[in-house]
Design an enzyme around this catalytic site. Structure first.
Site, PDB file in Angstrom:
ATOM      1  N   CYS A 119      -1.998  -4.900  -3.424  1.00 39.71           N
ATOM      2  CA  CYS A 119      -2.695  -4.719  -2.165  1.00 39.71           C
ATOM      3  C   CYS A 119      -3.870  -3.787  -2.392  1.00 39.71           C
ATOM      4  CB  CYS A 119      -1.781  -4.173  -1.088  1.00 39.71           C
ATOM      5  SG  CYS A 119      -1.531  -2.418  -1.200  1.00 39.71           S
ATOM      6  N   ARG A 141      -2.720  -2.270  12.682  1.00 37.67           N
ATOM      7  CA  ARG A 141      -1.413  -2.345  12.027  1.00 37.67           C
ATOM      8  C   ARG A 141      -0.627  -1.057  12.248  1.00 37.67           C
ATOM      9  NH1 ARG A 141      -1.394  -3.761   6.041  1.00 37.67           N
ATOM     10  NH2 ARG A 141       0.750  -3.290   6.579  1.00 37.67           N
ATOM     11  N   ASP A 170      -0.942   9.480   3.173  1.00 39.56           N
ATOM     12  CA  ASP A 170      -1.414   8.762   4.363  1.00 39.56           C
ATOM     13  C   ASP A 170      -2.355   9.605   5.231  1.00 39.56           C
ATOM     14  OD1 ASP A 170       0.019   6.601   3.501  1.00 39.56           O
ATOM     15  OD2 ASP A 170       1.686   6.871   4.881  1.00 39.56           O
ATOM     16  N   ARG A 219       1.636  -1.594  -6.027  1.00 39.99           N
ATOM     17  CA  ARG A 219       2.825  -1.624  -5.178  1.00 39.99           C
ATOM     18  C   ARG A 219       3.953  -2.512  -5.708  1.00 39.99           C
ATOM     19  NH1 ARG A 219       1.153  -0.613   1.005  1.00 39.99           N
ATOM     20  NH2 ARG A 219       3.032   0.604   0.879  1.00 39.99           N
ATOM     21  N   LYS A 228       5.392   4.537  12.839  1.00 39.54           N
ATOM     22  CA  LYS A 228       5.429   3.194  12.237  1.00 39.54           C
ATOM     23  C   LYS A 228       6.403   3.172  11.054  1.00 39.54           C
ATOM     24  CE  LYS A 228       2.127   1.963   9.151  1.00 39.54           C
ATOM     25  NZ  LYS A 228       2.572   1.455   7.844  1.00 39.54           N
ATOM     26  N   ASN A 229       6.272   4.151  10.164  1.00 37.94           N
ATOM     27  CA  ASN A 229       7.054   4.110   8.927  1.00 37.94           C
ATOM     28  C   ASN A 229       8.505   4.534   9.110  1.00 37.94           C
ATOM     29  OD1 ASN A 229       4.856   3.066   7.680  1.00 37.94           O
ATOM     30  ND2 ASN A 229       4.251   4.956   6.621  1.00 37.94           N
TER      31      ASN A 229
HETATM   32  N1  EPU Z   1       6.435   2.421  -6.991  1.00 39.63           N
HETATM   33  C1  EPU Z   1       6.807   1.781  -8.135  1.00 39.63           C
HETATM   34  N2  EPU Z   1       7.881   0.918  -8.086  1.00 39.63           N
HETATM   35  C2  EPU Z   1       8.559   0.702  -6.934  1.00 39.63           C
HETATM   36  C3  EPU Z   1       8.173   1.352  -5.756  1.00 39.63           C
HETATM   37  C4  EPU Z   1       7.098   2.225  -5.809  1.00 39.63           C
HETATM   38  O1  EPU Z   1       6.205   1.957  -9.184  1.00 39.63           O
HETATM   39  O2  EPU Z   1       9.521  -0.101  -6.964  1.00 39.63           O
HETATM   40  C5  EPU Z   1       5.286   3.362  -7.010  1.00 39.63           C
HETATM   41  C6  EPU Z   1       4.138   2.912  -6.126  1.00 39.63           C
HETATM   42  O3  EPU Z   1       3.288   2.011  -6.807  1.00 39.63           O
HETATM   43  C7  EPU Z   1       3.467   4.221  -5.773  1.00 39.63           C
HETATM   44  C8  EPU Z   1       4.635   5.210  -5.723  1.00 39.63           C
HETATM   45  O4  EPU Z   1       5.704   4.571  -6.429  1.00 39.63           O
HETATM   46  O5  EPU Z   1       2.589   4.587  -6.796  1.00 39.63           O
HETATM   47  C9  EPU Z   1       5.137   5.625  -4.371  1.00 39.63           C
HETATM   48  O6  EPU Z   1       5.311   4.501  -3.554  1.00 39.63           O
HETATM   49  P1  EPU Z   1       6.422   4.403  -2.407  1.00 39.63           P
HETATM   50  O7  EPU Z   1       7.443   3.409  -2.842  1.00 39.63           O
HETATM   51  O8  EPU Z   1       6.890   5.743  -2.010  1.00 39.63           O
HETATM   52  O9  EPU Z   1       5.562   3.769  -1.233  1.00 39.63           O
HETATM   53  P2  EPU Z   1       6.096   2.736  -0.168  1.00 39.63           P
HETATM   54  O10 EPU Z   1       7.510   3.032   0.123  1.00 39.63           O
HETATM   55  O11 EPU Z   1       5.723   1.358  -0.555  1.00 39.63           O
HETATM   56  C10 EPU Z   1       5.566   4.189   1.947  1.00 39.63           C
HETATM   57  C11 EPU Z   1       4.727   4.044   3.194  1.00 39.63           C
HETATM   58  C12 EPU Z   1       3.250   4.122   2.814  1.00 39.63           C
HETATM   59  C13 EPU Z   1       2.995   5.475   2.125  1.00 39.63           C
HETATM   60  C14 EPU Z   1       3.949   5.643   0.929  1.00 39.63           C
HETATM   61  C15 EPU Z   1       3.847   7.009   0.285  1.00 39.63           C
HETATM   62  C16 EPU Z   1       6.153   2.661   4.559  1.00 39.63           C
HETATM   63  C17 EPU Z   1       6.383   1.360   5.236  1.00 39.63           C
HETATM   64  N3  EPU Z   1       5.052   2.772   3.813  1.00 39.63           N
HETATM   65  O12 EPU Z   1       5.205   3.119   1.104  1.00 39.63           O
HETATM   66  O13 EPU Z   1       2.519   4.074   4.019  1.00 39.63           O
HETATM   67  O14 EPU Z   1       1.667   5.565   1.683  1.00 39.63           O
HETATM   68  O15 EPU Z   1       5.309   5.456   1.342  1.00 39.63           O
HETATM   69  O16 EPU Z   1       4.134   8.013   1.197  1.00 39.63           O
HETATM   70  O17 EPU Z   1       6.929   3.594   4.749  1.00 39.63           O
HETATM   71  C18 EPU Z   1       0.683   3.620   5.416  1.00 39.63           C
HETATM   72  O18 EPU Z   1       1.404   3.809   6.397  1.00 39.63           O
HETATM   73  O19 EPU Z   1      -0.575   3.542   5.525  1.00 39.63           O
HETATM   74  C19 EPU Z   1       1.277   3.480   4.098  1.00 39.63           C
HETATM   75  C20 EPU Z   1       0.652   2.903   3.075  1.00 39.63           C
END
Ligand code: EPU
Length: 424
Positions: A122, A404, A312, A127, A23-24
Site C-alpha cells: 500500500c 476512511r 499516525d 505491510r 477507527k483502529n
Molecule cells: N509488519 C511485518 N509483518 C507483519 C505485520 C507487520 O513486517 O506481519 C511490519 C509492518 O510492515 C510495519 C510494522 O511491522 O513496518 C508495524 O506494523 P503494524 O502491524 O503494527 O501495523 P498494522 O497493525 O498493520 C496498525 C494501524 C495503522 C498504524 C499501525 C502502527 C490498524 C487498523 N491500523 O496497522 O493505522 O499506522 O498500526 O501504529 O490498527 C492509520 O490509521 O492511518 C493506520 C495506518
C-alpha cells in the site's frame, strides 16, 4: 464520494470538537463479534468508510447488522453472527482495507477455516502479514498461500502456547489474541503491542467472557474459554483524531476543546513532543483543552510502538513544524514510505529534506496555498492543516482518503469557526 477539499487560508481554530470512537479500535472490535455465539453490540462506533467496509466483510460471511444513530458522530452497531455460513474474505473487500485481515483469527477460532485474499502493498509500505500467520500457526492453524489467498484451517483445535512476536505489530497482536481466546489452555503473547486500541479489544473480549490479563503491557496472558457471549461495549475515543485537531489548533494559532476522553493520558509521547513544540494542554471536565502557546518551537522526535510517538500523527506534526522557528528532525521507524506528504508540503513553500527514514524540516515564515495530492489517510489531514495555515487557496486532491478515517471533518471544523469546501 468527495474527491477534493478547497481551503482558503489562513483561518483560525477556536471551538469545541467532539472526538469520535477510534477507527483502529472499532475495526478489531467488529471482527471480534465473529467470536461470539450470538453477536455483539458496539456503541460509539465512528461513521467511517473503513467501518462500512468491515461491516460488508461481516455481511459477506453471512452476519447481519442493525445500525442506530447515537449522535451525528457515533453509531450503535448491533451485529448478529449466528448466521455465518461463508468463510471467504474476497479480494474486492480486502483490497479496500487491509484491516480485513483481522477476520482471520476469529474465523479460525470459531469455524476452524477461513480464506482471506492477501492484502498486498500500500502507499505507506509493504505491510506484510507474516507475523499474523506465524502466531496463528503456533496456535495450531495450518496455512498455505495459493492464488493470492491465505488458505487457513484448524485440523485439530487451537492450543495455547508461548509466542514471541518478532516485531511489535498492532493488528498482528489483535489477530492472534482473538484466536487465543477460544484456544484450549493458556497462551502467552510476548513483545505484544501495547496500544490503547489493543487494550480496548482485550477489555471487550473479557466483557464477552474471555480471560485475558496483561493487556497494555508487552506480555498478554490468555486463558482459553469455550464460548463468548453477547455483550454491549463502548468503543474508546480516537486519540489520533484528537491529536490531529490539537495540531489544527496549533498550526492556526488557536484553541480547541477536545471532548470525549483524556487525550493527555491516551497520547503520552505526542503530548510531550507537542508541549515542547509550543502547545499547551489542560484537562477539562469532559476532555482536554489544547491552546497555542505563542511560538512554534522546533523539536526532534521519532515514531515508535506505543507508548512511543504514534506514526499516525507524524504527518500532521510535520505540517505544524514547517512553520517552526528553526530545524526539526523526524525519524519514521514504523513505515518505510510514510513521508509522501513532505513532497506535497514543498509545493506550499515548506523546506524539507528527506533521507531514508529521516526528514529534516526547516521552519519557514509562511506557507502559500497550492494544489496538492493526498496519498494516504493521515497525509490528507496534514495537507488540510497546512492549507488552513497557508496564505491563499489550497486544493487537496484525492481527498477521499480522509473519509476512511476522519468522520464529518467539514462539520467538526465548522464548529471551530473554520470553513472548508468539499467537492465531488
Ligand atoms: N509488519 C511485518 N509483518 C507483519 C505485520 C507487520 O513486517 O506481519 C511490519 C509492518 O510492515 C510495519 C510494522 O511491522 O513496518 C508495524 O506494523 P503494524 O502491524 O503494527 O501495523 P498494522 O497493525 O498493520 C496498525 C494501524 C495503522 C498504524 C499501525 C502502527 C490498524 C487498523 N491500523 O496497522 O493505522 O499506522 O498500526 O501504529 O490498527 C492509520 O490509521 O492511518 C493506520 C495506518
Amino acid at each position: 464520494m468527495m474527491t477534493k477539499i478547497k481551503i482558503h487560508g489562513p483561518q483560525k481554530i477556536d471551538g469545541v470538537v467532539q472526538i469520535s470512537g477510534a477507527k483502529n479500535a472499532a475495526l478489531p472490535l467488529l471482527a471480534a463479534a465473529i467470536l461470539s455465539d450470538e453477536g455483539l453490540t458496539l456503541k460509539n462506533v465512528p461513521p467511517l468508510q473503513d467501518v462500512s467496509t468491515m461491516l460488508s466483510l461481516l455481511t459477506s460471511f453471512g452476519a447481519t447488522n442493525h445500525i442506530k444513530q447515537e449522535s451525528r458522530y457515533a453509531m450503535e452497531v448491533c451485529i448478529k453472527t449466528d448466521s455465518i455460513d461463508s468463510f471467504v474474505a474476497p479480494y474486492e473487500i480486502v483490497k479496500k482495507m487491509r484491516a480485513s485481515i483481522l477476520a482471520l483469527g476469529p474465523m479460525l477460532a470459531k469455524f476452524a477455516q477461513c480464506k482471506v485474499s492477501l492484502p498486498g502493498g500500500c502507499a505507506i509500505g509493504a505491510r506484510p502479514i507474516d507475523i499474523h500467520l506465524k502466531g496463528l500457526e503456533a496456535l495450531g492453524a495450518k496455512i498455505r498461500l495459493e492464488n493470492g489467498y491465505v488458505h487457513a484451517t484448524v485440523p485439530s483445535g487451537l492450543r495455547g502456547m508461548d509466542f514471541t512476536f518478532p516485531l511489535v505489530s498492532v493488528t498482528g497482536t489483535e489477530n492472534v489474541l482473538m484466536a487465543a481466546v477460544l484456544a484450549e489452555g493458556t497462551t502467552v503473547l510476548r513483545n505484544a503491542a501495547q496500544e490503547p486500541e489493543v487494550v480496548d479489544l482485550a477489555n471487550c473480549l473479557n466483557a464477552m467472557g474471555a480471560k485475558i490479563s496483561g493487556q497494555g503491557t508487552d506480555t498478554i496472558v490468555v486463558k482459553g474459554v469455550t464460548q463468548l457471549k453477547w455483550t454491549t461495549y463502548t468503543v474508546l475515543p480516537d486519540r489520533i483524531e484528537a491529536g490531529t485537531y490539537a495540531l489544527a489548533a496549533g498550526i492556526t494559532r488557536g484553541c480547541v476543546d477536545l471532548v470525549g476522553g483524556n487525550f493527555r493520558e491516551l497520547l503520552p509521547a505526542f503530548t510531550k513532543t507537542a508541549e515542547q513544540a509550543g502547545l499547551v494542554f489542560e484537562d477539562t471536565n469532559d476532555g482536554t483543552r489544547v491552546k497555542f502557546g505563542g511560538e512554534i518551537v522546533p523539536v526532534n522526535f521519532e515514531t515508535g510502538p506505543h507508548p512511543g510517538y504514534p506514526t499516525d500523527l507524524q504527518a500532521q506534526m510535520m505540517a505544524y513544524l514547517c512553520l517552526a522557528k528553526g530545524e526539526s528532525q523526524i525519524m519514521e521507524n514504523i513505515w518505510e514510505n510514510r513521508f509522501m506528504h513532505a513532497t506535497e508540503l514543498l509545493k506550499m513553500g515548506a523546506d524539507i529534506q528527506l533521507g531514508g527514514s529521516l526528514a529534516k524540516v526547516r521552519g519557514v515564515k509562511a506557507l502559500s496555498g497550492a494544489t496538492v495530492q493526498a496519498t494516504d489517510l493521515r497525509a490528507s489531514f496534514s495537507l488540510v492543516l497546512a492549507g488552513l495555515a497557508a496564505n491563499g487557496e489550497s486544493v487537496v486532491d484525492r481527498a477521499y482518503h480522509l473519509e476512511r478515517g476522519y468522520s464529518r471533518v467539514k462539520e467538526k471544523l465548522a464548529g471551530c469557526g473554520v470553513e472548508i469546501e468539499l467537492m465531488g
